[in-house]
Design a protein around this motif. Structure first.
Motif, PDB file in Angstrom:
ATOM      1  N   ARG A 199      38.708  48.616  46.186  1.00 21.84           N
ATOM      2  CA  ARG A 199      38.050  47.338  46.450  1.00 21.84           C
ATOM      3  C   ARG A 199      36.682  47.245  45.786  1.00 21.84           C
ATOM      4  N   LYS A 212      33.108  39.942  43.303  1.00 21.59           N
ATOM      5  CA  LYS A 212      33.607  40.966  44.218  1.00 21.59           C
ATOM      6  C   LYS A 212      34.178  40.344  45.485  1.00 21.59           C
ATOM      7  N   ARG A 256      36.407  41.393  52.682  1.00 19.08           N
ATOM      8  CA  ARG A 256      37.580  41.708  53.502  1.00 19.08           C
ATOM      9  C   ARG A 256      37.739  40.651  54.585  1.00 19.08           C
ATOM     10  N   LEU A 298      41.990  40.408  50.829  1.00 19.48           N
ATOM     11  CA  LEU A 298      40.856  40.127  49.974  1.00 19.48           C
ATOM     12  C   LEU A 298      40.453  38.668  50.194  1.00 19.48           C
ATOM     13  N   TYR A 350      46.177  42.373  50.260  1.00 21.58           N
ATOM     14  CA  TYR A 350      45.852  43.598  49.538  1.00 21.58           C
ATOM     15  C   TYR A 350      47.168  44.267  49.181  1.00 21.58           C
TER      16      TYR A 350
END
Length: 477
Positions: free
Chosen positions: A374, A402, A405, A416, A461
């Motif tokens: 991640r 970026k 969560r 994500l 994810y």
């Protein structure tokens, strides 16, 4: 290096990237025949033969997937089925909505697992790890006053960044201006490894980071020559179609992905599970078809009409196989919950007799990056948003940086989450990140919040469960 620079470099890498080969590691495990009938029944899907726990599912081999995925073969859409009239009838398949926010001093309702919204009992308690705000426990104060994205049908000079989308005339009001970059996410303390036979340790924060800031979607410059791996996915919901006057027709977004069993000749496409399967108690959609580089030359932009050769420059590809996760088929619904952690699907399309593969036709495919670290991800999302203020005719992207969560069930890998203003129709759109200097798919649109501030989307994810489904369909071709 700033996340803005990383995002820009990621987008540039995507435009000029070549295809990477993907190697999957085989594992051994107890398959569907070794699962407990009582456990499967408790999960609400005894017929699926789900394993007793997630670790067993992650270890399924090809034979285990084949025993379970008995309905992976699909009847292909009849050639010529998707006429322009039917394409225009297709409604945007909305990203799954997060739970509604609760008034101060009240408890959040339990999340439904059946398809379709339901009304929870008053005062019911949320399940463990359920966000207390729409899709998240905490919502940071808005730093700016955002403006809603607006679609643009004009071409952009190659040397300039795309202009912000224009708002259609029928939209009466505009939301305030959005920041164009997602904030860096705080690092989380490492969790101790789970002991053999024990469930994984639950994160102390239930797997949630602060929500990202909104990022405006930007239309891509025509033609989409270097972006032909992205396209639109059309399907008929079971029981609808012609009998429903086209009301059951839907549109999503999807991405051409590499096929490890057929390097350089992939016919595989990645999208969301809810774009091809109804979820709990349901079945696969019919007439599932993929149009890569839809409207590449702007033939349909601005309300114009065009023939198939113009809006589908690489043709219309009917799906013949599809697989999604056991979790989505057993639990999937219309509201963000544990099933959305595995809301993905892989489909296989069929070339015309003697014709080149999909990958050869569009000029490439992207590998899938499973179990991606991640902290190494800088995400660019691609899709065809079709709900207002967009019209579904333009390929857009969000350079979101970026991801954070987001979790509805702390025993499953957190999803994500990125800031992005794309709306319905972007479901299933690919999330790309740079791996070894080239683009790789790391998720797809599943959950979306398209009003207020912040606006965001979340995707699964992709862990060993996703890798197992992908490996299965690759080998079935």
């Amino acid at each position: 290096m700033s996340s803005s620079v990383r995002s820009t470099r990621s987008a540039r890498a995507v435009l000029g990237a070549s295809v990477l080969a993907l190697t999957l590691l085989g594992t051994s495990a107890c398959g569907p025949d070794n699962s407990s009938a009582d456990t499967a029944a408790a999960a609400g899907a005894p017929a699926l033969g789900l394993p007793a726990n997630l670790d067993d599912l992650k270890k399924w081999k090809f034979e285990d997937w084949e025993k379970w995925a008995k309905d992976y073969a699909l009847p292909a859409a009849t050639k010529g089925f998707w006429t322009l009239e039917k394409l225009l009838q297709a409604k945007p398949n909305e990203p799954i909505e997060p739970p509604a926010p609760q008034p101060a001093g009240t408890q959040a309702p339990a999340q439904p697992s059946a398809p379709g919204p339901s009304t929870p009992a008053a005062g019911s308690k949320p399940p463990a790890g359920q966000p207390t705000q729409p899709g998240h426990p905490t919502t940071p104060a808005a730093a700016t006053t955002p403006a809603a994205p607006k679609p643009s049908n004009t071409q952009q000079p190659a040397s300039q960044a795309p202009a912000p989308p224009k708002q259609p005339a029928q939209q009466p009001s505009q939301a305030p201006a959005q920041p164009t970059q997602a904030p860096a996410q705080p690092s989380q303390p490492a969790q101790p490894p789970a002991q053999p036979g024990q469930p994984p340790a639950q994160p102390a924060d239930n797997g949630n980071d602060p929500l990202p800031k909104t990022v405006n979607a930007q239309p891509l410059q025509h033609p989409y020559t270097k972006l032909a791996v992205h396209g639109k996915l059309f399907a008929d919901e079971p029981g609808a179609g012609a009998a429903g006057g086209g009301l059951g027709r839907s549109q999503c977004s999807a991405t051409v992905v590499a096929d490890p069993a057929h390097p350089g000749k992939s016919n595989l496409v990645w999208t969301a599970g809810h774009c091809v399967h109804q979820g709990k108690g349901g079945s696969f959609y019919s007439n599932i078809s993929f149009i890569p580089a839809f409207n590449s030359n702007a033939a349909m932009s601005g309300g114009k009409q065009a023939d198939e050769s113009q809006y589908a420059p690489f043709g219309i590809w009917g799906a013949t196989q599809a697989v999604t996760s056991p979790q989505w088929k057993a639990e999937g619904g219309k509201t963000g919950d544990a099933a959305t952690h595995y809301d993905f699907a892989v489909i296989r399309v069929k070339p015309a007799d003697g014709a080149k593969s999909l990958e050869e036709t569009v000029g490439g495919a992207v590998p899938v990056w499973f179990n991606a670290p991640r902290d190494q991800l800088s995400v660019t999302e691609y899709g065809y948003p079709a709900a207002p203020p967009f019209d579904g005719m333009e390929l857009n992207r969000c350079e979101s940086g970026k991801p954070g969560r987001l979790s509805y069930e702390p025993t499953r890998p957190p999803m994500l989450v990125i800031g992005c203003t794309m709306t319905g129709g972007s479901s299933g759109g690919g999330w790309l990140a740079v791996k070894d200097g080239k683009p790789a798919l790391v998720s797809n649109v599943s959950v979306g919040k398209h009003t207020g501030d912040p606006m965001y989307q979340a995707g699964p994810y992709l862990d060993d469960v996703a890798a197992g489904a992908y490996d299965f369909l690759s080998k079935k071709g």
